[in-house]
Design a protein around this motif. Structure first.
Motif, PDB file in Angstrom:
ATOM      1  N   GLY A   1     -27.283 -12.429  24.178  1.00 56.98           N
ATOM      2  CA  GLY A   1     -26.032 -13.171  24.330  1.00 56.98           C
ATOM      3  C   GLY A   1     -25.265 -12.728  25.556  1.00 56.98           C
ATOM      4  O   GLY A   1     -25.750 -11.896  26.341  1.00 56.98           O
ATOM      5  N   PRO A   2     -24.051 -13.239  25.773  1.00 58.36           N
ATOM      6  CA  PRO A   2     -23.249 -12.900  26.953  1.00 58.36           C
ATOM      7  C   PRO A   2     -23.039 -11.398  27.099  1.00 58.36           C
ATOM      8  O   PRO A   2     -22.841 -10.681  26.113  1.00 58.36           O
ATOM      9  N   GLY A   3     -23.106 -10.919  28.341  1.00 57.97           N
ATOM     10  CA  GLY A   3     -22.882  -9.511  28.624  1.00 57.97           C
ATOM     11  C   GLY A   3     -24.000  -8.929  29.466  1.00 57.97           C
ATOM     12  O   GLY A   3     -24.855  -9.639  29.986  1.00 57.97           O
ATOM     13  N   TYR A   4     -23.966  -7.595  29.613  1.00 62.37           N
ATOM     14  CA  TYR A   4     -24.989  -6.870  30.355  1.00 62.37           C
ATOM     15  C   TYR A   4     -25.928  -6.179  29.365  1.00 62.37           C
ATOM     16  O   TYR A   4     -25.478  -5.500  28.431  1.00 62.37           O
ATOM     17  N   HIS A   5     -27.218  -6.304  29.597  1.00 61.21           N
ATOM     18  CA  HIS A   5     -28.225  -5.728  28.700  1.00 61.21           C
ATOM     19  C   HIS A   5     -29.160  -4.852  29.532  1.00 61.21           C
ATOM     20  O   HIS A   5     -29.872  -5.338  30.417  1.00 61.21           O
ATOM     21  N   SER A   6     -29.161  -3.533  29.257  1.00 59.11           N
ATOM     22  CA  SER A   6     -29.930  -2.581  30.050  1.00 59.11           C
ATOM     23  C   SER A   6     -31.391  -2.525  29.630  1.00 59.11           C
ATOM     24  O   SER A   6     -31.712  -2.450  28.438  1.00 59.11           O
ATOM     25  N   ASP A   7     -32.257  -2.562  30.659  1.00 58.13           N
ATOM     26  CA  ASP A   7     -33.684  -2.338  30.425  1.00 58.13           C
ATOM     27  C   ASP A   7     -34.059  -0.923  30.836  1.00 58.13           C
ATOM     28  O   ASP A   7     -35.212  -0.515  30.704  1.00 58.13           O
ATOM     29  N   GLY A   8     -33.082  -0.167  31.325  1.00 60.42           N
ATOM     30  CA  GLY A   8     -33.318   1.200  31.769  1.00 60.42           C
ATOM     31  C   GLY A   8     -33.635   1.272  33.247  1.00 60.42           C
ATOM     32  O   GLY A   8     -34.114   0.309  33.859  1.00 60.42           O
TER      33      GLY A   8
ATOM     34  N   LEU B   1     -32.073  -1.413  35.783  1.00 49.53           N
ATOM     35  CA  LEU B   1     -32.339  -2.837  35.632  1.00 49.53           C
ATOM     36  C   LEU B   1     -31.512  -3.410  34.488  1.00 49.53           C
ATOM     37  O   LEU B   1     -31.531  -2.878  33.367  1.00 49.53           O
ATOM     38  N   TYR B   2     -30.777  -4.506  34.773  1.00 49.71           N
ATOM     39  CA  TYR B   2     -29.926  -5.135  33.762  1.00 49.71           C
ATOM     40  C   TYR B   2     -30.178  -6.640  33.719  1.00 49.71           C
ATOM     41  O   TYR B   2     -30.411  -7.270  34.760  1.00 49.71           O
ATOM     42  N   LEU B   3     -30.079  -7.167  32.512  1.00 51.49           N
ATOM     43  CA  LEU B   3     -30.047  -8.614  32.321  1.00 51.49           C
ATOM     44  C   LEU B   3     -28.586  -8.999  32.167  1.00 51.49           C
ATOM     45  O   LEU B   3     -27.885  -8.460  31.297  1.00 51.49           O
TER      46      LEU B   3
END
Length: 417
Positions: A18-25, A28-30
């Motif tokens: 969903g909306p926001g920043y999502h860390s892949d480590g 790297l962010y989605l």
């Protein structure tokens, strides 16, 4: 020290995020926007300053976007760059500039023109652009994009500046657009050498070409307005209201066609035209222009604008635009006026107003010229006059409003400076 965890996200989690920043480590962010837009970002801290920086890695859209595996590969390359003591952003820019060394102005201009031609409305617009970029700007075509400097653009403009001034101005504007696009793509950096600000100090002052527009004599204007009001009841109200409004305010057609609801201050009876819409061939930089509104002009606005109109909506809407998100057609007002007075043009309305102000009032020439948004004097003089000129212009426009309504023909006004 424990190594930071990598590859935190799964393909399924990326799709469902969903909306926001999502860390892949590993930086790297989605990023998912509130509207659903999705993109990959690489976040890191600049060596030495600790300043946080980010690099876009492309769209993360499910169709046509960068896949999770490819985004991870890009992030790994950036981490390696940092480990080598280099800045990823700087390295990216250096690579782009290196690539630009193999791209000429002509190659990029042709590709750029191809990419924007779908938005052209005029029948000859594409041909005009092609002529300017291929023929007029021929000396620039073999040059590499980063090598173009103000003197190179000047060499294109100078031969035609005094003899074909309008063509020269259009050519300059188009060269500016091409170089602006090249900058956006990272193919050149620094100040755009084709801007008016960059070229103005280098060019001689060109004489203004006098273009005469067919105009009605001011004696006929009350009769024209009377017919327009009659047509309000039987024809397209928006077009005829706009035509009368243009007559009353003595503005250019485009300034009225693209007028938005947010520009009107009913309490102050004032219309403020943004600077970007005031750019003309004679004044490429443009300046914000305030137009005092007479009572009839205010009444027209209230008739043309539905209640609770969106501030971004156009006041005078196109024929099929119920939400007022599309303006009147370019020639709609002209056709409406010529049905009444065949020899008349919309720009000629400004000439009619100016003739009336000069013949029938004692108003200072500077005030009449300022009412037409013509530049009078230098910047210092303009700043000095601005405070008092608006009051005097309001008096003038109110008298013009009374005149076109047929209330008076001889105007008494004390001379003003």
């Amino acid at each position: 020290m424990a190594r930071r965890q990598l590859h935190k996200l799964s393909v399924k989690e990326v799709k469902a995020a969903g909306p926001g920043y999502h860390s892949d480590g590993g930086g790297l962010y989605l990023q998912v926007g509130s509207g659903g837009a999705r993109s990959w970002l690489f976040l890191y801290k600049e060596r030495g300053t600790g300043k946080r920086k980010e690099l876009g890695l492309g769209s993360a859209a499910e169709k046509g976007g960068v896949a999770l595996a490819d985004a991870r590969k890009s992030a790994e390359e950036h981490r390696s760059t940092i480990a080598e003591g280099k800045d990823p952003a700087g390295e990216r820019k250096a690579k782009a500039l290196a690539a630009a060394s193999a791209v000429t102005f002509g190659e990029f201009a042709d590709a750029f023109l191809e990419s924007i031609k779908g938005g052209f409305k005029g029948r000859n617009t594409h041909a005009d652009w092609k002529r300017d970029l291929e023929v007029k700007a021929a000396p620039l075509r073999p040059m590499m994009l980063p090598d173009i400097q103000p003197e190179h653009v000047l060499a294109v403009l100078s031969p035609m500046w005094l003899t074909l001034n309008r063509t020269a101005r259009e050519t300059r504007s188009r060269i500016e657009r091409v170089l602006e696009a090249a900058d956006a793509k990272g193919l050149r950096t620094g100040r755009n050498p084709a801007t008016w600000k960059a070229q103005k100090p280098l060019l001689p002052k060109a004489k203004k070409s006098k273009r005469h527009h067919a105009a009605a004599h001011y004696d006929d204007m009350p009769g024209i307005v009377k017919v327009l009001r009659t047509k309000h009841k039987t024809a397209d109200t928006a077009v005829n209201l706009a035509a009368e409004y243009i007559i009353l305010t003595a503005v250019r057609t485009g300034e009225a066609r693209f007028m938005k609801a947010k520009e009107i201050n009913f309490a102050k009876k004032l219309w403020t035209i943004p600077a970007e819409r005031m750019k003309t061939e004679d004044d490429p930089e443009g300046n914000e222009h305030e137009v005092p509104l007479c009572d009839r002009a205010i009444a027209i606005l209230k008739m043309a604008m539905p209640k609770d109109l969106d501030p971004e909506a156009y006041v005078f809407a196109g024929q099929w635009s119920r939400d007022h998100m599309k303006p009147l057609g370019m020639n709609a007002v002209l056709h409406a006026l010529q049905k009444i007075y065949p020899a008349m043009t919309t720009h000629g309305c400004r000439s009619t107003f100016r003739d009336w102000a000069g013949d029938e009032t004692h108003v200072a020439r500077e005030i009449a010229e300022m009412a037409l948004a013509h530049k009078v004097g230098d910047d210092t003089e303009l700043a000095y006059r601005r405070a008092t000129a608006l009051k005097k212009r309001r008096e003038l426009m109110e008298m013009w409003g009374r005149y076109v309504e047929g209330e008076s023909n001889v105007v008494k006004l004390a001379a003003t400076g």
